[in-house]
Write a protein that holds these residues in place. Structure first.
Motif, mmCIF file in Angstrom:
data_model
loop_
_atom_site.group_PDB
_atom_site.id
_atom_site.type_symbol
_atom_site.label_atom_id
_atom_site.label_comp_id
_atom_site.label_asym_id
_atom_site.label_seq_id
_atom_site.Cartn_x
_atom_site.Cartn_y
_atom_site.Cartn_z
ATOM 1 N N LYS A 412 0.854 -1.181 0.000
ATOM 2 C CA LYS A 412 0.000 0.000 0.000
ATOM 3 C C LYS A 412 0.888 1.228 0.000
ATOM 4 O O LYS A 412 1.759 1.375 0.858
ATOM 5 N N ASP A 414 1.216 5.636 -1.515
ATOM 6 C CA ASP A 414 0.740 6.777 -2.293
ATOM 7 C C ASP A 414 1.881 7.390 -3.104
ATOM 8 O O ASP A 414 1.751 8.501 -3.623
ATOM 9 N N THR A 439 -3.834 -1.120 -4.727
ATOM 10 C CA THR A 439 -3.371 -0.599 -3.432
ATOM 11 C C THR A 439 -2.315 0.501 -3.595
ATOM 12 O O THR A 439 -1.691 0.907 -2.622
ATOM 13 N N THR A 441 -2.349 4.132 -4.482
ATOM 14 C CA THR A 441 -3.399 5.139 -4.623
ATOM 15 C C THR A 441 -3.046 6.277 -5.575
ATOM 16 O O THR A 441 -3.935 7.013 -6.004
ATOM 17 N N HIS A 442 -1.786 6.443 -5.903
ATOM 18 C CA HIS A 442 -1.383 7.500 -6.826
ATOM 19 C C HIS A 442 -0.659 6.835 -7.998
ATOM 20 O O HIS A 442 0.538 6.998 -8.189
#
Length: 499
Positions: A412, A414, A439, A441-442
């Protein structure tokens, strides 16, 4: 990533992809000045990459083999830095993470693809522990012979030669896993004086990148994952299924192509007939060795034939010869099969440490699937469960290593991440990129049509790579890449495809 995967031909197939030349240290050179960021602690000296005119610097960094104990044997990591062309380069370099597992980053021939990026950023290659010039776990006994066709196409179990290979290593093979190696990588980053880095991983290198992103998130500015192998992919559990997908796409494309269909009618059915004959009795082959011209005899089993076929699917350019090869093979003409197989294997063997491959898969993959899983995932495929079952057998003779309890959990993050997948990839097809994206997110996932394992050959993919580094973000990047790309035309003779 790469019959059985460890029975020699397919092991090399799984390890396939790109490769790099080694660099030789120049004598008498003085260490370079400190690079961007904090003070550089590693001495680098001018060296030369074979076939590359770019200025190159090489050095080594010593680390404990047993990082947790912080005592005992030390190993040297090989580091190669190709300095940026700009007089004032960006402070965040691009670190390349090679495939395999087992490929040496410093021996891959990837630098020409990075010219746009090198204008502003250093490019760094680190031979992961166990590969290249970083305390390699090489095993010649697990590599097929380059001279004898009988040895080259021998159907054998690599599990039988593992004890022999281990005797030649001054190493604790339990300490060559990805998590440990990514802490090594962070030591290299710090020693080179970089506060943050950009990661580019190919194939297994995408797993390594994901692990680094989890263990050292503050040190990663952006990540590029090409041929994505997320934490839910166990090598080689899904290879039969994913390889069959790529082979089906190839056979369907040939059947829909009027020239290919006319040249090779009923190719799927005839290939199935060939596999049935090889299953009933291996082929007895007599032909001249493509390199020596000396006539030789060898026996070819169904398993070895499928191993080689699998490896030919990695590159669409090579795969464009597969219908021709299959057509000839169904007629008991094995000349093209032998020529194609020999051409691919030498390069992979030259750049890959087989022991490091074992160290990774026996710690990080084999313990996470069962023989029943292998049977289920390979059901209905030509390749069958043998690849995964051979890994299980081979790993039973490997020392048991430990990995973090959370190792197989999805990463996970970003961190801005560009995910690239080749439409025709036989080992890390697009669905694996989608799994990783869930997973991250960006992130942006781009599927490049007409390409196989790794997309760097497409100009649009290289443009996306350069843009994500420039922006430090995937925001605003177009998800379209290679709209005009398609599979290369099929060869109808060794003279090439019909114009």
């Amino acid at each position: 990533m790469t019959g059985g995967i460890l029975s020699h031909p397919l092991a090399l197939a799984v390890l396939a992809a790109l490769s790099l030349t080694g660099c030789s240290k120049s004598s008498g050179a003085e260490p370079d000045s400190a690079g961007p960021g904090s003070a550089r602690q590693m001495a680098l000296k001018p060296c030369r990459l074979d076939g590359v005119a770019a200025q190159t610097l090489c050095g080594t960094l010593e680390v404990f083999e047993d990082r947790a104990a912080a005592k005992g044997r030390k190993i040297s990591l090989r580091v190669v830095v190709v300095p940026a062309l700009a007089s004032q380069p960006k402070e965040d370099p691009l670190f390349f993470l090679a495939g395999g597992p087992g490929q040496a980053a410093s021996r891959t021939r990837i630098l020409p693809a990075l010219e746009r990026i090198r204008r502003q950023r250093d490019i760094v290659f680190v031979d992961q522990r166990g590969t290249g010039d970083s305390h390699p776990l090489d095993c010649e006994a697990m590599n097929p012979s380059r001279t004898s066709l009988a040895e080259r196409f021998e159907d054998r179990e690599d599990a039988d030669v593992i004890p022999q290979c281990r005797k030649g290593w001054d190493a604790d093979e339990r300490l060559y896993t990805t998590s440990i190696a990514m802490d090594d990588l962070d030591d290299v980053r710090a020693a080179l004086g970089y506060r943050q880095v950009n990661l580019w991983g190919i194939s297994y290198g995408t797993r390594a990148a994901l692990v680094y992103m989890r263990q050292h998130p503050d040190r990663v500015r952006t990540a590029i994952l090409d041929g994505v192998a997320p934490m839910g992919q166990y090598l080689p559990l899904y290879a039969a299924r994913d390889g069959q997908r790529a082979l089906d796409l190839l056979l369907e494309a040939c059947a829909k192509d009027s020239v290919c269909a006319k040249a090779y009618p009923d190719l799927r059915a005839r290939t199935e007939g060939l596999l049935a004959r090889l299953e009933a009795a291996p082929a007895k082959v007599h032909l001249a060795h493509p390199r020596t011209g000396v006539p030789e005899d060898f026996t070819l089993t169904r398993r070895v034939f499928l191993s080689e076929l699998f490896s030919l699917l990695y590159s669409p350019d090579v795969a464009s010869l597969v219908p021709l090869m299959l057509d000839r093979a169904t007629k008991d003409d094995w000349t093209s099969f032998v020529a194609l197989s020999l051409g691919l294997t030498d390069e992979v063997a030259r750049t890959t440490s087989r022991g490091m491959f074992m160290a990774v898969v026996c710690a990080e993959d084999a313990p996470f699937f069962t023989e029943e899983d292998a049977e289920r995932e390979a059901k209905g495929t030509w390749f069958g469960p043998r690849m995964a079952l051979d890994v299980k057998r081979a790993c039973s003779k490997w020392p048991q290593a430990n990995v973090p309890k959370s190792f197989r959990e999805p990463v996970k993050s970003d961190i801005p991440t560009l995910l690239l997948s080749g439409e025709l990839d036989p080992v890390t097809p697009p669905p694996w990129g989608e799994e990783a994206k869930r997973t991250l997110t960006h992130s942006l996932h781009v599927v490049v049509p007409g390409l196989g394992h790794n997309t760097v050959g497409a100009d649009c993919a290289r443009t996306l790579m350069a843009e994500v580094l420039t922006r430090g973000s995937v925001e605003g990047l177009t998800p379209d890449c290679g709209a005009g790309l398609k599979r290369p035309p099929f060869f109808t003779s060794f003279a090439g495809p019909v114009p």
